[in-house]
Design a protein around this motif. Structure first.
Motif, PDB file in Angstrom:
ATOM      1  N   PHE A 160      10.865  68.563 -51.109  1.00  0.00           N
ATOM      2  CA  PHE A 160      12.056  69.306 -50.669  1.00  0.00           C
ATOM      3  C   PHE A 160      11.657  70.320 -49.606  1.00  0.00           C
ATOM      4  O   PHE A 160      10.639  71.003 -49.753  1.00  0.00           O
ATOM      5  CB  PHE A 160      12.716  70.035 -51.854  1.00  0.00           C
ATOM      6  N   PRO A 161      12.420  70.423 -48.512  1.00  0.00           N
ATOM      7  CA  PRO A 161      12.066  71.393 -47.471  1.00  0.00           C
ATOM      8  C   PRO A 161      12.085  72.800 -48.044  1.00  0.00           C
ATOM      9  O   PRO A 161      12.947  73.131 -48.843  1.00  0.00           O
ATOM     10  CB  PRO A 161      13.150  71.211 -46.401  1.00  0.00           C
ATOM     11  N   SER A 162      11.104  73.590 -47.658  1.00  0.00           N
ATOM     12  CA  SER A 162      11.027  74.950 -48.202  1.00  0.00           C
ATOM     13  C   SER A 162      12.133  75.813 -47.620  1.00  0.00           C
ATOM     14  O   SER A 162      12.356  75.855 -46.422  1.00  0.00           O
ATOM     15  CB  SER A 162       9.680  75.579 -47.862  1.00  0.00           C
ATOM     16  N   LYS A 163      12.832  76.494 -48.517  1.00  0.00           N
ATOM     17  CA  LYS A 163      13.930  77.365 -48.092  1.00  0.00           C
ATOM     18  C   LYS A 163      13.449  78.819 -47.974  1.00  0.00           C
ATOM     19  O   LYS A 163      14.221  79.699 -47.640  1.00  0.00           O
ATOM     20  CB  LYS A 163      15.081  77.302 -49.115  1.00  0.00           C
TER      21      LYS A 163
ATOM     22  N   ALA B   4      14.022  84.473 -46.269  1.00  0.00           N
ATOM     23  CA  ALA B   4      13.446  85.713 -45.721  1.00  0.00           C
ATOM     24  C   ALA B   4      14.188  86.154 -44.462  1.00  0.00           C
ATOM     25  O   ALA B   4      14.493  87.336 -44.281  1.00  0.00           O
ATOM     26  CB  ALA B   4      11.967  85.515 -45.428  1.00  0.00           C
ATOM     27  N   ASP B   5      14.512  85.183 -43.592  1.00  0.00           N
ATOM     28  CA  ASP B   5      15.213  85.506 -42.337  1.00  0.00           C
ATOM     29  C   ASP B   5      16.583  86.112 -42.615  1.00  0.00           C
ATOM     30  O   ASP B   5      16.986  87.090 -41.988  1.00  0.00           O
ATOM     31  CB  ASP B   5      15.372  84.242 -41.469  1.00  0.00           C
ATOM     32  N   ARG B   6      17.280  85.509 -43.593  1.00  0.00           N
ATOM     33  CA  ARG B   6      18.624  86.005 -43.886  1.00  0.00           C
ATOM     34  C   ARG B   6      18.581  87.368 -44.574  1.00  0.00           C
ATOM     35  O   ARG B   6      19.429  88.219 -44.334  1.00  0.00           O
ATOM     36  CB  ARG B   6      19.385  84.970 -44.715  1.00  0.00           C
ATOM     37  N   LEU B   7      17.559  87.566 -45.419  1.00  0.00           N
ATOM     38  CA  LEU B   7      17.380  88.877 -46.042  1.00  0.00           C
ATOM     39  C   LEU B   7      17.029  89.918 -44.978  1.00  0.00           C
ATOM     40  O   LEU B   7      17.472  91.062 -45.031  1.00  0.00           O
ATOM     41  CB  LEU B   7      16.261  88.816 -47.100  1.00  0.00           C
TER      42      LEU B   7
ATOM     43  N   LEU C 270      16.052  59.828 -50.019  1.00  0.00           N
ATOM     44  CA  LEU C 270      17.267  60.628 -50.210  1.00  0.00           C
ATOM     45  C   LEU C 270      17.002  62.119 -50.000  1.00  0.00           C
ATOM     46  O   LEU C 270      17.836  62.832 -49.447  1.00  0.00           O
ATOM     47  CB  LEU C 270      17.857  60.385 -51.605  1.00  0.00           C
ATOM     48  N   ILE C 271      15.824  62.577 -50.424  1.00  0.00           N
ATOM     49  CA  ILE C 271      15.448  63.988 -50.204  1.00  0.00           C
ATOM     50  C   ILE C 271      15.347  64.236 -48.704  1.00  0.00           C
ATOM     51  O   ILE C 271      15.868  65.220 -48.176  1.00  0.00           O
ATOM     52  CB  ILE C 271      14.102  64.320 -50.895  1.00  0.00           C
TER      53      ILE C 271
END
Length: 210
Positions: free
Chosen positions: A187-190, A195-198, A158-159
Motif C-alpha cells: 500500500f502506498p505510504s500515506k 505530514a504535509d497536510r498537518l 488491485l492495490i
C-alpha cells in the motif's frame, strides 16, 4: 507442528507475485491448451483459490450480471472427489467479472459438450495445474511462483490500482485486517501526505497567532 513451524509468518515471508506484464507473457504460453488458459485466467483475474476454481460449475456463472458465485471448494481425498464449503464464512461471495473474462468463459463453456449445470467445468487435478505453471513460466521466461501466488498477484494488482483493503477483502473473501497486515508493504505510504497536510494546518495556526 514443531517441525512445520509457524505457517502464517512463513507464507507472509515467501509471498511472491507476478506483475500484469509477467502474467500476460505466461498466459500467452497457455493458449495451446484451452483448459489451462481459461483456468489461469479465472485464477488471476478473480483472485480465487485453487479449490474454489476446481469446484466451479456452469450454474455458478451469471453472464447477464457478469458474476461468478463462490460457495464451495474441491479437493481430492483418498482417491475421491470431495466438495466442501469454502474456507471461511467470508469466502462465500459473488465476484463481478471483467467483461472480457465473461466472454472468454462463455467461449470455454461452449467447448464443453453435454455439460450439466452441476457438472464441474475444470476436471483437471491440482498436480496438472502445477505442471502447467512450470511449463508456462519456463516458456515465458518469468519467475516460477506457486498457484496460490496468483491470488497474491490479483490482490497486489488491485492495490496498485488504488482500491482499499476493505473493497479488496470483499472481492477475495478475506478479512480486511488480513489484507492490511499481509500486504501492508504494497500500500502506498500515506505518511508524507499526512505530514504535509498537518504542516499546512500548523502553519495556518501559527500565522493566526502572529
Amino acid at each position: 507442528a514443531a517441525k512445520v513451524g509457524n505457517m502464517g509468518s512463513e507464507e507472509h515471508k515467501e509471498m511472491l507475485f507476478w506483475t500484469k506484464e509477467e502474467y500476460k507473457k505466461f498466459s500467452f504460453e497457455m493458449m495451446d491448451k484451452p483448459v489451462s488458459f481459461y483456468a489461469f485466467e479465472m485464477l488471476y483475474w478473480c483472485g480465487i483459490r485453487e479449490g474454489e476454481l476446481l469446484a466451479l460449475t456452469t450454474a455458478d456463472f451469471d453472464f447477464e450480471k457478469e458474476t461468478v458465485r463462490i460457495n464451495k471448494s474441491y479437493q481430492r481425498l483418498h482417491g475421491e472427489d470431495v466438495i466442501t464449503t469454502p474456507k471461511t464464512k467470508k469466502s462465500n461471495r459473488m465476484i463481478k467479472m471483467p467483461k472480457f473474462l465473461c466472454e472468454e468463459m462463455q467461449e470455454y463453456l461452449s467447448m464443453l459438450y453435454g455439460l450439466k449445470k452441476k457438472d464441474r467445468i475444470f476436471t483437471v487435478t491440482k498436480s496438472y495445474l502445477h505442471h502447467e505453471m512450470d511449463r508456462g513460466a519456463n516458456a515465458a521466461g518469468v519467475k516460477r511462483i506457486r498457484i496460490h501466488d496468483l491470488r497474491h498477484s490479483h490482490i497486489s494488482l488491485l492495490i496498485d490500482m488504488g482500491f482499499s483493503a476493505v473493497a479488496i477483502a470483499d472481492r477475495v473473501g478475506h478479512e480486511s485486517i488480513d489484507i492490511t497486515y499481509q500486504y501492508a508493504h504494497l500500500f502506498p505510504s500515506k505518511q508524507t501526505e499526512m505530514a504535509d497536510r498537518l504542516d499546512d494546518l500548523g502553519k495556518g495556526e501559527v500565522e493566526n497567532v502572529s
